[in-house]
Design an enzyme around this catalytic site. Sequence first.
Site, PDB file in Angstrom:
ATOM      1  N   LYS A 191     -21.495  31.080  24.254  1.00  0.00           N
ATOM      2  CA  LYS A 191     -22.358  30.221  23.603  1.00  0.00           C
ATOM      3  C   LYS A 191     -21.346  29.633  22.575  1.00  0.00           C
ATOM      4  O   LYS A 191     -21.170  30.306  21.433  1.00  0.00           O
ATOM      5  CB  LYS A 191     -23.460  31.035  22.659  1.00  0.00           C
ATOM      6  CG  LYS A 191     -24.419  29.677  22.224  1.00  0.00           C
ATOM      7  CD  LYS A 191     -24.932  30.072  20.971  1.00  0.00           C
ATOM      8  CE  LYS A 191     -24.096  29.794  19.556  1.00  0.00           C
ATOM      9  NZ  LYS A 191     -23.671  28.453  19.667  1.00  0.00           N
ATOM     10  N   GLU A 267     -14.582  38.991  15.092  1.00  0.00           N
ATOM     11  CA  GLU A 267     -13.310  38.286  14.517  1.00  0.00           C
ATOM     12  C   GLU A 267     -14.084  37.394  13.448  1.00  0.00           C
ATOM     13  O   GLU A 267     -14.680  36.491  13.744  1.00  0.00           O
ATOM     14  CB  GLU A 267     -12.996  37.430  15.516  1.00  0.00           C
ATOM     15  CG  GLU A 267     -12.129  38.272  16.428  1.00  0.00           C
ATOM     16  CD  GLU A 267     -10.888  39.280  16.118  1.00  0.00           C
ATOM     17  OE1 GLU A 267     -10.386  38.853  15.098  1.00  0.00           O
ATOM     18  OE2 GLU A 267     -10.584  39.808  16.699  1.00  0.00           O
ATOM     19  N   CYS A 301      -9.017  30.622  10.200  1.00  0.00           N
ATOM     20  CA  CYS A 301      -9.176  31.904   9.823  1.00  0.00           C
ATOM     21  C   CYS A 301      -8.166  32.520   9.223  1.00  0.00           C
ATOM     22  O   CYS A 301      -8.110  33.263   8.157  1.00  0.00           O
ATOM     23  CB  CYS A 301      -9.972  32.759  10.829  1.00  0.00           C
ATOM     24  SG  CYS A 301      -8.970  33.084  12.306  1.00  0.00           S
ATOM     25  N   GLU A 398     -13.373  31.545   1.541  1.00  0.00           N
ATOM     26  CA  GLU A 398     -12.379  30.744   2.098  1.00  0.00           C
ATOM     27  C   GLU A 398     -12.922  29.211   1.911  1.00  0.00           C
ATOM     28  O   GLU A 398     -13.655  28.730   1.930  1.00  0.00           O
ATOM     29  CB  GLU A 398     -13.031  31.021   3.824  1.00  0.00           C
ATOM     30  CG  GLU A 398     -12.517  31.980   4.492  1.00  0.00           C
ATOM     31  CD  GLU A 398     -12.999  31.909   6.133  1.00  0.00           C
ATOM     32  OE1 GLU A 398     -14.236  31.914   6.194  1.00  0.00           O
ATOM     33  OE2 GLU A 398     -12.092  31.862   6.796  1.00  0.00           O
TER      34      GLU A 398
END
Length: 495
Positions: A191, A267, A301, A398
Amino acid sequence: MNILQDQFDQDQDMSDYITFAHGLYIGGKWRPASDGRVIEVVDPSTEAVIAAVPDATLGDTADAVEAAAAAAEAWRGTPPRRRSEILRRCFELMTERAETLAALISLENGKTLRDARGEVAYAAEFFRWYAEEAVRISGEYNLAPSGANRIVVDYQPIGICILITPWNFPAAMATRKIAPALAAGCTVILKPASETPLTAYALAALYEEAGVPPGVVNVITTSDPGPLTAAMLADARVRKLSFTGSTGIGRLLLAEAAKHVISCSMELGGNAPFIVFDDADLEAALDGAMIAKMRNAGEACTAANRLYVQAGIHDAFAEGLRRRMAALRVGPGTEADTECGPMITRKAVAKIDRLVQDAVTRGAKVLCGGEAPADRGFFYPPTVLADVPSDSEMAHEEIFGPVAPISRFENEAEAIARANDTEYGLAAYIYTRDLAKGMRVASRIESGMIALNRGLMSDPAAPFGGVKQSGLGREGGQKHGIAEFMEAKYIAVTI
Ligand code: NAD
């Protein structure tokens, strides 16, 4: 019929196929969503709708699990050499079509063509690596300490896998999961993120051409992933969830998977420190910072999220970074001379701007950039901030954009303490000419990956993953990545 075949005709104009409503890819067949609904895909450079993909229903999702189940027995029984050859063919086809795939990634994601080409090479490499690993899965055989029996350990495919991937690396985050899963003998349902589904469908067509049998890889897109994922995880035949995305969604999915005791690989987000010691090679540190910060315009990331620079080299580094960042050409990723493309959505731009304004309110100095333009497209200018206080929100969240926040530090102990002052632990960067110091600091930083005097660490041959809130498990590497898709079966034998 393979409805995406045409797109690989190198002579064809991209616009011929991007407006096509790609089908869900289930059991080797392309089809619309059973209720006909679609998700629009937007070019982040222009905000124009460039394509529509099916919005899968619960029924479509059940069909995808059914297709993966129907293909499972034959695929796990396919000789490793044959699986390896198919994976190798996927690598070759991706490499042959690198330019077309890069253009597609750049179009739907906004990243520069240069970054998109880098992603295709990296993504294809997972197929080459796992083509090599597929024939090297080995078990164990030894005498029990009691002497009573032999311990035989066989590694078997874990079962049907649900793979969920983000928009920032539409090709690589998928191949980093699909290649080891297929090498291990598993069938999968991918997905992809609904912002960047075109690459996933283009690759599905390529896998088919490479010889991946129907049902081994299924691809579905949905605008409502929560209930559809929950339904798939509730099917007892599904044994694995491999997720790449934000820590918040990762936590939700871990809770959902816990209900059915499903193996999870996660992750998740990062907040990488980039530490520059006084004795670093200044030019090398600046080169590394530009890569660590600006690959994918900061939407990675592993992106350097906090730059800690020792007092003696601080001013020269800050000025060097300001000069390089201010010189970058901002524009649509698909234009050849663009060096910083748009962000993925307007929401992403608003978040970056909020973090910058928060840091400025708390006393950070803007060296360049710092303001979102009002033009069309989801752009944010390359920005350098100095004297960013440790209580600013961007020190803990982030940024996921082209913003480099610099803070000054005095000594090694302070650098380590500040680097570890985060709930995340994915990546970290260290620049020093003193290798012993570099290794000492690396050993004390709470992070799954460290780049020492480098701005990039990703490599299919090395284990990728994080500690703390950055995730569980590893992808790639020798044994690590493939182990996530296998179960050990122990057989006690008396001879
Ligand atoms: P996201 O968590 O919003 O979405 C990731 C995927 O999860 C998408 O496919 C999305 O549709 C799906 N999703 C969202 N809600 C869901 C739900 N309730 N149930 C099931 N699936 C759901 O993340 P994003 O914005 O697409 O990606 C950016 C994030 O991914 C950043 O935090 C980044 O650090 C992280 N990331 C991590 C790695 C890594 O290897 N550690 C790599 C790339 C990106």
